[in-house]
Design a protein around this motif. Structure first.
Motif, short mmCIF file in Angstrom:
data_model
loop_
_atom_site.label_atom_id
_atom_site.label_comp_id
_atom_site.label_asym_id
_atom_site.label_seq_id
_atom_site.Cartn_x
_atom_site.Cartn_y
_atom_site.Cartn_z
N GLU A 85 61.67 40.00 36.51
CA GLU A 85 62.59 40.85 37.28
C GLU A 85 61.88 41.64 38.37
OE1 GLU A 85 64.33 40.04 33.26
OE2 GLU A 85 62.37 40.62 34.05
N THR A 86 60.65 42.09 38.10
CA THR A 86 59.89 42.88 39.07
C THR A 86 58.70 42.10 39.63
OG1 THR A 86 58.58 43.87 37.29
CG2 THR A 86 60.56 45.05 38.00
N HIS A 87 58.58 40.85 39.25
CA HIS A 87 57.48 39.98 39.68
C HIS A 87 56.14 40.64 39.35
CE1 HIS A 87 56.32 36.27 41.64
NE2 HIS A 87 55.39 36.92 42.33
N GLU A 88 56.02 41.07 38.09
CA GLU A 88 54.81 41.76 37.66
C GLU A 88 54.26 41.19 36.37
OE1 GLU A 88 55.39 46.30 39.37
OE2 GLU A 88 56.17 45.80 37.39
N LEU A 89 52.97 41.43 36.18
CA LEU A 89 52.30 41.13 34.93
C LEU A 89 51.79 42.46 34.38
CD1 LEU A 89 51.31 38.56 33.26
CD2 LEU A 89 49.07 39.05 34.24
N TRP A 90 52.23 42.83 33.17
CA TRP A 90 51.79 44.07 32.54
C TRP A 90 50.66 43.75 31.57
CZ3 TRP A 90 56.29 47.90 31.07
CH2 TRP A 90 57.05 48.15 32.22
N LYS A 130 48.72 48.63 32.70
CA LYS A 130 48.61 48.37 34.13
C LYS A 130 49.65 47.33 34.56
CE LYS A 130 44.53 50.44 33.44
NZ LYS A 130 44.19 51.08 32.14
N LYS A 131 50.16 47.53 35.78
CA LYS A 131 51.15 46.61 36.34
C LYS A 131 50.54 45.90 37.54
CE LYS A 131 54.34 49.64 37.26
NZ LYS A 131 55.69 50.11 37.68
N TYR A 132 50.50 44.56 37.48
CA TYR A 132 49.91 43.76 38.54
C TYR A 132 50.97 42.86 39.19
CZ TYR A 132 45.48 45.04 36.31
OH TYR A 132 44.42 45.75 35.76
N ASP A 133 50.83 42.65 40.49
CA ASP A 133 51.69 41.69 41.17
C ASP A 133 51.43 40.30 40.61
OD1 ASP A 133 52.10 39.58 43.52
OD2 ASP A 133 53.41 41.31 43.92
N THR A 158 51.81 37.39 41.76
CA THR A 158 51.26 36.38 42.67
C THR A 158 49.87 36.73 43.17
OG1 THR A 158 53.48 35.76 43.43
CG2 THR A 158 51.63 35.12 44.83
N THR A 159 49.69 37.99 43.56
CA THR A 159 48.43 38.39 44.20
C THR A 159 47.45 39.07 43.27
OG1 THR A 159 49.24 40.58 44.87
CG2 THR A 159 49.72 38.72 46.34
#
Length: 319
Positions: free
Chosen positions: A194-199, A214-217, A219-220
């Protein structure tokens, strides 16, 4: 004399055949929903229904340290000090196959979309892919002590626990596509489409325990921010409308929305490492008190005693 020798030979043959017979366990019907607790101090697997009733307990004579469901009717068992993985059919309680692996298995992850599982190893520092029948497909060298894994579309995300990088691989051939900088001793991972994130959670290191997720994008790998969740948030589970996190340093359960706002929190369990959702319940496993806590609408509704060292939860929900 010949009769006596024949008797001894026959007896030895019976003993040998008995020793070679595979142990089977109490089966669970395919249509039965359960949450299963893998307990690692005295290895066992407890199957529990939504009423808190223990359907069956499988007692093991191997030092299993982890388990994963392969589809809806197979369970794979592994151990860090074992040189085999074992796969059982749940509806029969019988072993389906064993597969020789290198000692050092830290984690196994199954992707239901491509019907493959992935094994990380701390001795060889590799990840290896297998099809559901246990045939090896590919292997890749990673950082130091790969462990936590998840997937999204065609990517496999692997945290290197004793390293400062997260590896992003193509699931088909395990080629490394990216490496993101992360904190050492990171553990616990969840994809938020939903937020395009990896926690990512973690223990922290030495005298500096980790106190945030931590919240990471996705894709990047760019860091989007942190969520304060003291102390040592290591168990993450994304549900349809929230993210569940257990911090075993403070015996705390956090429930956060997808933007990272904590909706509520509650002290629960003794040294919890894992949380999951089962039917209408949030279930937390207490490692030191050997108890599963069933929480509904923010309240503990029931507890279930399980084997010593509740360390992982497996959920199967039948419609």
């Amino acid at each position: 004399m010949k009769k006596w020798a024949f008797f001894i030979f026959s007896l030895l043959q019976i003993i040998w055949l008995a020793g070679c017979a595979e142990k089977s366990y109490e089966p669970i019907e395919r249509e039965r929903s359960f949450i299963a607790s893998l307990n690692i101090q005295e290895p066992s697997l407890d199957f529990i229904d939504e009423d808190g009733i223990v359907l069956a307990t499988w007692l093991f004579d191997k030092a299993y340290s982890g388990a994963i469901l392969l589809g809806d009717d197979q369970v794979l068992l592994y151990g860090h000090q074992l040189n085999n993985i074992d796969v059982y059919t749940i509806s029969t309680g019988e072993k389906l196959y064993s597969k020789k692996v290198e000692i050092g298995t830290t984690n196994v992850y199954y992707d239901d979309n491509i019907k493959q599982f992935f094994i990380t190893n701390s001795k060889t520092n590799t990840v290896t892919s297998f099809d559901q029948e246990g045939n090896q497909l590919a292997t890749q060298q990673l950082g130091n002590y790969p462990m936590s894994m998840t997937s999204y579309r065609d990517k496999l995300y692997v945290i290197n626990f004793k390293d400062t990088k997260l590896s992003v691989l193509n699931m088909k051939d395990l080629t490394i596509e990216q490496e993101w900088p992360i904190q050492k001793s990171a553990h616990g991972i969840a994809v938020l489409e939903e937020t395009h994130e990896l926690w990512v959670g973690g223990h922290g290191e030495g005298s500096k325990p980790n106190s945030s997720v931590k919240k990471y994008d996705l894709t990047t790998g760019q860091l989007h921010g942190e969520i304060d969740m003291p102390l040592m948030p290591v168990g993450l589970k994304k549900t349809k409308d929230a993210v569940l996190v257990v911090s075993h340093g403070h015996n705390e359960l956090y429930v956060a929305d997808f933007d990272g706002h904590i909706l509520w929190q509650q002290e629960v369990g003794a040294n919890p490492f894992v949380v999951d959702q089962f039917k209408d319940y949030i279930v937390v496993a207490g490692y030191d008190d050997h108890t599963l806590y069933f929480i509904k609408d923010g309240q503990k509704e029931k507890t279930v005693d399980v084997g010593k060292g509740a360390f992982q939860l497996l959920v199967r929900e039948e419609q």
